[in-house]
Design a protein around this motif. Sequence first.
Motif, PDB file in Angstrom:
ATOM      1  N   VAL A   1       0.826  -1.203   0.000  1.00 23.52           N
ATOM      2  CA  VAL A   1       0.000   0.000   0.000  1.00 23.52           C
ATOM      3  C   VAL A   1       0.865   1.260   0.000  1.00 23.52           C
ATOM      4  CG1 VAL A   1      -0.246  -0.017   2.533  1.00 23.52           C
ATOM      5  CG2 VAL A   1      -1.955   1.161   1.136  1.00 23.52           C
ATOM      6  N   HIS A   2       0.386   2.260  -0.737  1.00 20.93           N
ATOM      7  CA  HIS A   2       0.993   3.584  -0.717  1.00 20.93           C
ATOM      8  C   HIS A   2      -0.094   4.600  -1.073  1.00 20.93           C
ATOM      9  CE1 HIS A   2       1.234   2.634  -5.024  1.00 20.93           C
ATOM     10  NE2 HIS A   2       1.482   3.909  -5.260  1.00 20.93           N
ATOM     11  N   THR A   3       0.256   5.879  -1.107  1.00 22.42           N
ATOM     12  CA  THR A   3      -0.746   6.902  -1.388  1.00 22.42           C
ATOM     13  C   THR A   3      -0.321   7.795  -2.551  1.00 22.42           C
ATOM     14  OG1 THR A   3      -2.090   8.671  -0.429  1.00 22.42           O
ATOM     15  CG2 THR A   3       0.181   8.507   0.347  1.00 22.42           C
ATOM     16  N   HIS A   4      -1.327   8.288  -3.260  1.00 16.70           N
ATOM     17  CA  HIS A   4      -1.115   9.283  -4.305  1.00 16.70           C
ATOM     18  C   HIS A   4      -1.787  10.606  -3.945  1.00 16.70           C
ATOM     19  CE1 HIS A   4      -0.109   6.337  -7.840  1.00 16.70           C
ATOM     20  NE2 HIS A   4       0.800   6.330  -6.896  1.00 16.70           N
ATOM     21  N   HIS A   5      -2.398  10.683  -2.770  1.00 10.87           N
ATOM     22  CA  HIS A   5      -3.050  11.892  -2.259  1.00 10.87           C
ATOM     23  C   HIS A   5      -4.165  12.353  -3.184  1.00 10.87           C
ATOM     24  CE1 HIS A   5      -0.210  12.021   0.978  1.00 10.87           C
ATOM     25  NE2 HIS A   5       0.786  11.955   0.128  1.00 10.87           N
ATOM     26  N   GLY A   6      -4.634  13.568  -2.986  1.00 11.00           N
ATOM     27  CA  GLY A   6      -5.729  14.108  -3.771  1.00 11.00           C
ATOM     28  C   GLY A   6      -7.057  13.509  -3.346  1.00 11.00           C
ATOM     29  N   SER A   7      -8.107  13.823  -4.097  1.00  9.80           N
ATOM     30  CA  SER A   7      -9.431  13.288  -3.781  1.00  9.80           C
ATOM     31  C   SER A   7      -9.935  12.458  -4.954  1.00  9.80           C
ATOM     32  CB  SER A   7     -10.409  14.422  -3.465  1.00  9.80           C
ATOM     33  OG  SER A   7     -10.550  15.258  -4.585  1.00  9.80           O
ATOM     34  N   GLY A   8     -10.905  11.628  -4.670  1.00  9.30           N
ATOM     35  CA  GLY A   8     -11.459  10.742  -5.688  1.00  9.30           C
ATOM     36  C   GLY A   8     -10.656   9.454  -5.782  1.00  9.30           C
TER      37      GLY A   8
END
Length: 169
Positions: free
Chosen positions: A92-99
């Motif tokens: 798991v990791h994140t790309h941030h932002g919404s949606g």
Amino acid sequence: MTVSLKIRADLLARVRADLERPHPFAWERVGFLFAAAAAMGERDLLLTIRRYMPVDDDDYVVDRKVGAKIGSNAMRKAVEAAYRPVSGILHVHTHHGSGVPSFSPVDLASAREFVPGFFETAPRMPHGLLVLSDDAAYGHVWFDARRDPKPIDRFVSVGVPINHQWSAG
């Protein structure tokens, strides 16, 4: 087949907080989620996240071409953690932002390299890749090291005061 993923809201908050921590040289953080798997009827699968394991600072490798690169020691620790109880492993990791986020080409290429190794420890469990945004998630699971992955269809965060649900698309 429909694949659903369920995680406790407090655990999801801990995952997000961990992935936000700065690293001395990596641009982003990664971790591993460990899941139980249960058939829901003949065609549905439920992955229930049991726990989260962050990647230790020392297990990141300097590589300016990617946001984060982890070494074999991090993978070994994840595979060992999935041995008992036998668990599916989700990177798991994140790309941030919404949606609903999406995978980068690097995410998909590297997953095709490391996910097959997860099947050596837990061959009957699904394994995969998950990317979070600030309010949603997207993921793929493999049921066999030699076959293409399937998208996770539904994500459920269970907590108080209400269940928050989002889907892959």
